[in-house]
Design a protein around this motif. Sequence first.
Motif, mmCIF file in Angstrom:
data_model
loop_
_atom_site.group_PDB
_atom_site.id
_atom_site.type_symbol
_atom_site.label_atom_id
_atom_site.label_comp_id
_atom_site.label_asym_id
_atom_site.label_seq_id
_atom_site.Cartn_x
_atom_site.Cartn_y
_atom_site.Cartn_z
ATOM 1 N N ILE A 37 0.818 -1.222 0.000
ATOM 2 C CA ILE A 37 0.000 0.000 0.000
ATOM 3 C C ILE A 37 0.842 1.259 0.000
ATOM 4 C CG2 ILE A 37 -0.271 0.195 2.518
ATOM 5 C CD1 ILE A 37 -3.312 0.821 1.811
ATOM 6 N N GLU A 38 2.045 1.192 0.592
ATOM 7 C CA GLU A 38 2.906 2.382 0.629
ATOM 8 C C GLU A 38 3.462 2.724 -0.748
ATOM 9 O OE1 GLU A 38 5.387 -1.234 1.812
ATOM 10 O OE2 GLU A 38 3.411 -0.390 2.327
ATOM 11 N N LYS A 39 3.377 1.772 -1.702
ATOM 12 C CA LYS A 39 3.856 2.038 -3.059
ATOM 13 C C LYS A 39 2.788 2.694 -3.936
ATOM 14 C CE LYS A 39 7.625 -1.267 -3.391
ATOM 15 N NZ LYS A 39 8.293 -2.297 -4.223
ATOM 16 N N ILE A 40 1.554 2.763 -3.446
ATOM 17 C CA ILE A 40 0.498 3.455 -4.183
ATOM 18 C C ILE A 40 0.524 4.915 -3.736
ATOM 19 C CG2 ILE A 40 -1.966 3.570 -4.704
ATOM 20 C CD1 ILE A 40 -2.192 0.631 -4.048
ATOM 21 N N LYS A 41 1.170 5.743 -4.524
ATOM 22 C CA LYS A 41 1.361 7.145 -4.138
ATOM 23 C C LYS A 41 0.162 8.017 -4.505
ATOM 24 C CE LYS A 41 5.553 6.141 -2.818
ATOM 25 N NZ LYS A 41 5.862 6.050 -1.371
ATOM 26 N N GLY A 42 -0.422 7.743 -5.672
ATOM 27 C CA GLY A 42 -1.521 8.593 -6.113
ATOM 28 C C GLY A 42 -2.540 7.838 -6.937
ATOM 29 N N ILE A 43 -3.814 8.157 -6.717
ATOM 30 C CA ILE A 43 -4.918 7.563 -7.482
ATOM 31 C C ILE A 43 -5.780 8.695 -8.019
ATOM 32 C CG2 ILE A 43 -6.984 6.112 -7.434
ATOM 33 C CD1 ILE A 43 -5.775 4.598 -5.096
ATOM 34 N N THR A 44 -6.030 8.657 -9.328
ATOM 35 C CA THR A 44 -6.956 9.605 -9.936
ATOM 36 C C THR A 44 -8.086 8.814 -10.588
ATOM 37 O OG1 THR A 44 -5.177 11.180 -10.399
ATOM 38 C CG2 THR A 44 -7.244 11.486 -11.585
ATOM 39 N N VAL A 45 -9.327 9.072 -10.163
ATOM 40 C CA VAL A 45 -10.491 8.443 -10.799
ATOM 41 C C VAL A 45 -10.828 9.266 -12.031
ATOM 42 C CG1 VAL A 45 -12.875 7.704 -10.521
ATOM 43 C CG2 VAL A 45 -11.314 7.636 -8.559
ATOM 44 N N LEU A 46 -10.701 8.661 -13.205
ATOM 45 C CA LEU A 46 -10.860 9.378 -14.464
ATOM 46 C C LEU A 46 -12.309 9.499 -14.915
ATOM 47 C CD1 LEU A 46 -7.802 7.796 -16.334
ATOM 48 C CD2 LEU A 46 -7.907 10.006 -15.175
ATOM 49 N N ASN A 47 -13.199 8.675 -14.358
ATOM 50 C CA ASN A 47 -14.625 8.759 -14.730
ATOM 51 C C ASN A 47 -15.505 8.589 -13.491
ATOM 52 O OD1 ASN A 47 -13.998 6.052 -14.330
ATOM 53 N ND2 ASN A 47 -15.441 5.313 -15.875
ATOM 54 N N PRO A 48 -15.431 9.520 -12.551
ATOM 55 C CA PRO A 48 -16.151 9.335 -11.285
ATOM 56 C C PRO A 48 -17.659 9.551 -11.373
ATOM 57 C CG PRO A 48 -15.107 11.483 -11.331
ATOM 58 C CD PRO A 48 -14.668 10.773 -12.585
ATOM 59 N N GLU A 49 -18.126 10.261 -12.394
ATOM 60 C CA GLU A 49 -19.527 10.667 -12.423
ATOM 61 C C GLU A 49 -20.469 9.502 -12.730
ATOM 62 O OE1 GLU A 49 -17.946 10.482 -16.371
ATOM 63 O OE2 GLU A 49 -17.256 11.643 -14.657
#
Length: 271
Positions: A37-49
């Motif tokens: 989990i410490e290697k997951i630095k950033g998450i961007t949800v590209l289609n949240p709607e």
Amino acid sequence: MGEKFISAKLDIVFKMLFAENEDILREFLSDILDIPIEKIKGITVLNPEILPESVGERSYRLDLLLNVDGKFINIEMQVRSEKHFGDRILVYWSKMYSKQLDKGESYNKLRPCIVITIVNFDLFDHSDYHSEFGVWDVEHNNKLSDKMAIHFFELNKLPGNIDKSNRKELWLRFIKADDKEAFDMLENANVEGIKKGIQAVYKMSADERTKELIRMRENALHLEATLLEDAREEGMEKGLEKGRTERESEIIENMRALGMSENEIQKIIGG
């Protein structure tokens, strides 16, 4: 059987749950893909709607598209089996991969693309609930590229006895769960992300707007299933009628070959 709640195996619940709770999503991805989990630095949800007017459309897909540390990940919850399902998943992966490059860009800019598909039906002819696909040399077992990974998780193949040390399995049990007894058992497994997920499900179950969206989605899925069944039955009827017509023609030709007259044939065919 305990008190009933909504379940994350319904695609709209799945997307709302993970798109709106990054801490739950982060822990889910860590466990399901075996990433520290410490290697997951950033998450961007590209289609949240989630558009309410689209939820009622039968063909509307409620997948989750992510950018996780430069890797593209598509997550889909699929309730019902469909024809050419594997081909569709492969097409989605190929679009994720190929659309990264603009005209004239170098191939070294391509990033890994991962597909996670969780299904509520039997997909493959083996007992394992997890199947992973990549691009391999079938004779020498050499990997062509590490930029493709397609994972299938079959909820129906989870073992009967719960293994509290298997976090991947616990997450799948959480997605499948829909009653208080199952949620209580999962809370006792003491996985923080799952405990947060259960509380989020309880909150969603009490929210009137969420319940209305779920009702619309379930109605759309029921309609789709009904139309598919009607089309299947109509196709079977047409097939039977075609078979009867072809068999009758064959019989008539045989009678003609025996030298029977048209009047004799019509008396027999006409009953």
